[in-house]
Design a protein around this motif. Structure first.
Motif, PDB file in Angstrom:
ATOM      1  N   GLY A  38       0.775  -0.555  -4.965  1.00  0.00           N
ATOM      2  CA  GLY A  38       0.626  -0.778  -5.848  1.00  0.00           C
ATOM      3  C   GLY A  38       0.895  -2.146  -6.300  1.00  0.00           C
ATOM      4  N   VAL A  39       1.760  -1.936  -6.164  1.00  0.00           N
ATOM      5  CA  VAL A  39       2.592  -3.402  -6.320  1.00  0.00           C
ATOM      6  C   VAL A  39       2.169  -4.901  -6.022  1.00  0.00           C
ATOM      7  CG1 VAL A  39       4.649  -5.232  -6.314  1.00  0.00           C
ATOM      8  CG2 VAL A  39       4.928  -2.350  -7.507  1.00  0.00           C
ATOM      9  N   LEU A  40       2.316  -4.444  -4.459  1.00  0.00           N
ATOM     10  CA  LEU A  40       2.224  -5.679  -3.340  1.00  0.00           C
ATOM     11  C   LEU A  40       0.366  -6.115  -3.722  1.00  0.00           C
ATOM     12  CD1 LEU A  40       3.762  -4.121  -0.086  1.00  0.00           C
ATOM     13  CD2 LEU A  40       3.877  -6.162  -1.951  1.00  0.00           C
ATOM     14  N   PHE A  41      -0.451  -4.392  -4.146  1.00  0.00           N
ATOM     15  CA  PHE A  41      -1.927  -5.268  -4.089  1.00  0.00           C
ATOM     16  C   PHE A  41      -2.319  -5.926  -6.018  1.00  0.00           C
ATOM     17  CE2 PHE A  41      -6.021  -4.337  -6.656  1.00  0.00           C
ATOM     18  CZ  PHE A  41      -6.850  -4.986  -5.650  1.00  0.00           C
ATOM     19  N   ALA A  42      -0.789  -5.516  -6.726  1.00  0.00           N
ATOM     20  CA  ALA A  42      -1.188  -6.719  -7.901  1.00  0.00           C
ATOM     21  C   ALA A  42      -0.742  -7.784  -7.325  1.00  0.00           C
ATOM     22  CB  ALA A  42      -0.254  -5.832  -8.649  1.00  0.00           C
ATOM     23  N   LEU A  43       0.655  -7.587  -6.605  1.00  0.00           N
ATOM     24  CA  LEU A  43       0.598  -9.235  -6.234  1.00  0.00           C
ATOM     25  C   LEU A  43      -0.081 -10.360  -5.565  1.00  0.00           C
ATOM     26  CD1 LEU A  43       3.667 -10.523  -7.001  1.00  0.00           C
ATOM     27  CD2 LEU A  43       3.959  -9.518  -4.836  1.00  0.00           C
TER      28      LEU A  43
END
Length: 422
Positions: A38-43
């Motif tokens: 999820g963090v990588l997608f938001a990044l």
């Protein structure tokens, strides 16, 4: 230790270490996978961090040294000798690698990794042979490196070209492979059993695993040196000046990622994929905080990960406590020494016959006398064999006491019941 009939020593069960529950690590790592994804997608939806130019190469170049450094910290935690000098060792290796870059890549690599191995030998000697606590020995070594770096200045100009994308991908693959390999090795019960004496022995006392601690500290320092070399080689500035890593931030980030990944502060316990996933999660959160402008220094995320790691360590320890008790009980079962200890004496065994206990569970001396030659049993000339009375030729089957005369002489009806009042 018990000797068998063949003369070989059979394990008593007390020397074995109960196996750990790996399910708690598996569940936690699934959660880390979802969080990191999820963090990588938001990044990827921001214009800051490694995706400013729309490329994954920047992410791989920064992630490879972080995973190496976190693996170095995790190895030292597993052997009970936390290496707080991973950041300074990475700085030292990067400095020497940059300074020797004018001699070619092979020579520069040899110098950078060589000085890291040398520092590792010194630190391993302090920890394994002098039995100094890992935090104290690594703190002294890290402080010495910091004093040296503060008085030396900058290294020579970096003369090598920046690593291409394929080499960065290879470095990331090597970092992930090393982390997973040591995670799998540490998952074997035999390896954890060998680490158990280190965990149980107080600092400064002999635990018989000095060689294992020496190897672990040396491996941790070498991995930290490799992380410094990769960090310097993948972040080449345009002017050619040295791109040296921040030793304090790297140490805090490595410790936080290792703890969040499931490696216990108490030693021995840890997962398999947690180091890689936690490194990705923390690095992505730091970039996301910078890109979204959250209003605080992203380095606080690394420090907060250490505090969160304390809670995760507690969770890992609590979830394994019941398993240790169950396994210890299972291993004690079947111990021949227990059979000998629990076996009552011969005189007491003679009193445990089921017929010698009344309906309340108490020992009945009179009933136990059947078949033992007790005078009460032989009253009236009844011979006994075992516990069943046998009649003689002239013996009264009801005994000579006359107690049962009424039952014997009473008239009976057709069903064998005595008739009263007729």
């Amino acid at each position: 230790m018990i000797r068998t009939d063949s003369g070989r020593a059979a394990p008593s069960g007390d020397d074995d270490t109960p196996s750990d529950r790996m399910a708690v690590h598996l569940v936690w790592e699934i959660g880390l996978l979802l969080l990191a994804g999820g963090v990588l997608f938001a990044l990827t939806q921001t214009d800051a961090g490694p995706f400013a130019d729309g490329s994954w190469t920047g992410l791989f170049a920064a992630l490879a040294p972080v995973i190496m450094l976190t693996s170095a910290m995790a190895v030292s935690l597993r052997i009970g000798a936390v290496n707080l000098a991973v950041g300074p060792i990475a700085l030292f290796a990067a400095w020497m690698f940059t300074d020797a870059s004018s001699s070619g890549s092979i020579m520069a690599l040899g110098v950078g990794l060589g000085v890291a191995a040398f520092v590792g030998i010194v630190l391993a000697t302090l920890t394994a042979w002098l039995r100094a606590p890992g935090w104290a020995a690594s703190g002294a070594v890290g402080g010495a490196i910091g004093l040296w770096a503060g008085g030396t200045g900058d290294p020579s100009q970096f003369m090598l070209s920046e690593l291409p994308g394929t080499a960065v991908l290879a470095a990331l693959g090597a970092a992930i492979g090393v982390s997973l390999f040591f995670g799998l090795v540490g998952a074997f019960s035999g390896v954890r059993a060998r680490l158990a004496p280190i965990r149980r022995t107080p600092a400064g006392e002999r635990h018989g695993r000095g060689g294992l601690v020496f190897f672990g500290v040396l491996l941790s320092s070498t991995l930290a040196g490799a992380a410094g070399v990769v960090a310097a080689w993948t972040a080449v500035p345009e002017g050619g000046a040295a791109a040296l890593p921040d030793p304090i931030l790297l140490t805090v980030l490595a410790l936080g990622a290792a703890l969040v990944g499931g490696t216990s502060l108490m030693g021995r316990r840890g997962g398999v994929f947690g180091t890689v996933l936690a490194s990705t999660l923390l690095l992505g959160l730091m970039w996301l905080a910078e890109g979204r402008g959250w209003g605080f220094n992203p380095s606080w995320i690394a420090l907060g990960a250490i505090v969160a790691g304390f809670l995760i360590t507690r969770l890992v320890e609590v979830m394994n406590t019941a398993d240790e008790s169950e396994t210890a009980s299972t291993r004690r079962a079947g111990n021949l020494a227990d059979l000998r200890e629990d076996d009552p004496p011969a005189a007491e065994r003679d009193r445990t016959d089921a017929a010698a206990f009344d309906e309340r569970g108490e020992y009945d001396e009179d009933f136990a006398g059947l078949g033992t030659g007790d005078p009460w049993t032989n009253t009236g000339g009844i011979r006994t064999t075992g516990s069943i009375p046998k009649q003689g030729a002239a013996a009264d089957p009801f005994g000579a006491s006359g107690v049962f005369d009424d039952l014997r002489d009473a008239p009976r009806d057709g069903y064998g019941s005595p008739r009263h009042g007729r």
